[in-house]
Design a protein around this motif. Structure first.
Motif, mmCIF file in Angstrom:
data_model
loop_
_atom_site.group_PDB
_atom_site.id
_atom_site.type_symbol
_atom_site.label_atom_id
_atom_site.label_comp_id
_atom_site.label_asym_id
_atom_site.label_seq_id
_atom_site.Cartn_x
_atom_site.Cartn_y
_atom_site.Cartn_z
ATOM 1 N N TYR A 19 0.831 -1.201 0.000
ATOM 2 C CA TYR A 19 0.000 0.000 0.000
ATOM 3 C C TYR A 19 0.869 1.255 0.000
ATOM 4 O O TYR A 19 0.599 2.233 -0.705
ATOM 5 C CB TYR A 19 -0.923 -0.019 1.224
ATOM 6 N N ALA A 52 -6.926 7.172 9.412
ATOM 7 C CA ALA A 52 -8.270 6.768 9.007
ATOM 8 C C ALA A 52 -9.255 7.057 10.130
ATOM 9 O O ALA A 52 -9.424 6.270 11.055
ATOM 10 C CB ALA A 52 -8.295 5.288 8.661
ATOM 11 N N GLN A 148 -5.390 14.756 1.873
ATOM 12 C CA GLN A 148 -4.961 13.880 0.786
ATOM 13 C C GLN A 148 -5.351 14.401 -0.592
ATOM 14 O O GLN A 148 -4.873 13.894 -1.602
ATOM 15 C CB GLN A 148 -5.575 12.485 0.952
ATOM 16 N N LEU A 173 -2.059 1.591 6.606
ATOM 17 C CA LEU A 173 -3.128 0.629 6.370
ATOM 18 C C LEU A 173 -2.580 -0.566 5.574
ATOM 19 O O LEU A 173 -1.684 -0.392 4.763
ATOM 20 C CB LEU A 173 -4.260 1.290 5.580
ATOM 21 N N ARG A 179 -3.171 6.569 6.469
ATOM 22 C CA ARG A 179 -3.492 6.585 5.045
ATOM 23 C C ARG A 179 -2.299 7.024 4.217
ATOM 24 O O ARG A 179 -2.277 6.852 2.997
ATOM 25 C CB ARG A 179 -4.678 7.520 4.793
ATOM 26 N N GLU A 180 -1.322 7.645 4.857
ATOM 27 C CA GLU A 180 -0.079 8.069 4.200
ATOM 28 C C GLU A 180 1.074 7.831 5.162
ATOM 29 O O GLU A 180 0.875 7.753 6.376
ATOM 30 C CB GLU A 180 -0.131 9.549 3.815
#
Length: 393
Positions: A19, A52, A148, A173, A179-180
């Protein structure tokens, strides 16, 4: 302590690595200019995170609204997560929640004089807000949950970091909640550590400041949640939290990303908290309403139900709630305050940026406070505008 809500699934770390490659490549395309970020003449302030869910975006956007709304014309642009509509929607006070999403609906109901719009493609949304065709003279745009969304380059990029889920201890994740990568925090102009305990000690502030490893151009703030009096959803008198007794049984009904903090904050008021937890942005169905009725009926008296403002937007029109539930259902409003005496510095930072970069020269000199009271812009002409096109994000 900080990071105490973080759970890492080590078995999923290989998937997190894959990811991360995808996220790294996307960010590289922006850094190389292959994917374009666009700046705007109107001041744009983004509030977002790289975690998240659950960092307190809505209370912080509402703080900015309160700071700005009596001085200038404010617009909030959100994606409108889980809404049952497409394209750009400009909300009025009558717009149903399903059309714009629970958080934009909450903000429009609390601040009817403020322009609220939703669009998954933020550049298109900004275009419609600034064209003059649908809204007049917007002085500042607040982008909700847009860290984002790199197609827009905000004038101020605010990154929120949950004290209980500090990004420096988390993983990407799906093993963690990021998420980053943590390095993405370098894009932020302002970093706010949110949901801090009110008794945080000076040494703990210093430890976090050092651990975050921010650059000199970045400013670090700390905020905490405070609660207002419990507000009955279906009529009645407000109930200060201090009026609760240790014998009260609370059915804590939540459909948010991080309900743990709310449960912790209620524990000093009663020893009997019964969580009834659903996923973030959960839409309550008939079976959920039946469960709520049953769970509450089984609790011994004295008892009440407490829910969040966001959940209230999805419960207020729910059919099937028992009379007992309706009479005992309370909303717990929250607002944020800055710690360490940082409020004035933060406010001046925001106001200075907006005034300096405003398209309106009068505002740059300090606009009269009567503007938003006498001319509510979109609020003067209640309406809902919705259309879909294939414009660029």
């Amino acid at each position: 302590m900080e990071g105490d809500f973080i759970k890492i699934n080590s078995k999923l770390l290989p998937l997190s690595w894959l990811y991360g490659i995808g996220v790294w490549f996307r960010n590289l395309l922006f850094e190389m200019g292959v994917l374009k970020s666009r700046s705007y003449a109107v001041p744009v302030i983004s509030v977002g995170n790289i975690t998240a869910g659950g960092t307190g975006k809505t209370p912080h956007v509402e703080y900015l609204i309160r700071l700005l709304k009596d001085k200038m014309s404010v617009a909030v642009l959100s994606r409108g997560y889980k809404r049952k509509s497409h394209g750009f929607v400009l909300a009025d006070i009558e717009t149903p929640m399903r059309k714009i999403g629970d958080e934009p609906y909450q903000m429009k109901q609390k601040f009817p004089e403020v322009t609220v719009a939703v669009d998954k493609k933020r550049r298109r949304g900004i275009k419609h807000l600034t064209s003059g065709k649908y809204v007049d003279d917007i002085d500042v745009i607040l982008l909700d949950d847009a860290f984002q969304h790199r197609y827009v380059k905000p004038g101020i990029n605010i990154l929120l970091v949950d004290y209980h889920r500090l990004i420096i201890y988390d993983k990407l994740l799906p093993a963690g909640r990021l998420r980053e990568p943590v390095k993405s925090k370098d894009r932020a102009d302002i970093v706010i550590v949110t949901k801090c305990p009110q008794d945080l000690k000076p040494m703990e502030f210093r430890v976090i400041m050092k651990a975050m490893r921010l650059y000199p151009y970045q400013q670090l703030y700390f905020s905490t949640h405070e609660y207002d009096a419990l507000r009955p959803m279906f009529g009645g008198e407000e109930k200060p939290l201090e009026s609760l007794s240790k014998e009260d049984n609370i059915l804590l009904l939540t459909g948010i990303a991080s309900p743990e903090q709310m449960e912790l904050d209620l524990q000093p008021y009663t020893e009997h908290i019964h969580p009834l937890t659903y996923g973030d942005h959960h839409r309550f169905k008939k079976k959920d309403i039946r469960r709520i009725n049953e769970e509450f009926s089984m609790l011994p008296s004295p008892k009440l139900i407490v829910t969040t403002e966001k959940d209230a937007t999805r419960l207020v029109n729910a059919k099937g709630l028992s009379d007992e539930v309706r009479e005992s259902l309370y909303v717990l409003p929250i607002h944020i305050t800055f710690m360490q005496g940082q409020e004035e510095a933060f406010n001046n930072n925001i106001l200075g940026y907006v005034r300096k970069n405003s398209r309106n020269s009068i505002l740059a000199k300090g606009k009269d406070d009567h503007k938003s009271k006498d001319s509510h812009r979109a609020g003067d002409r209640p309406r809902t505008i919705s259309f879909r096109d294939n414009g660029q994000a």
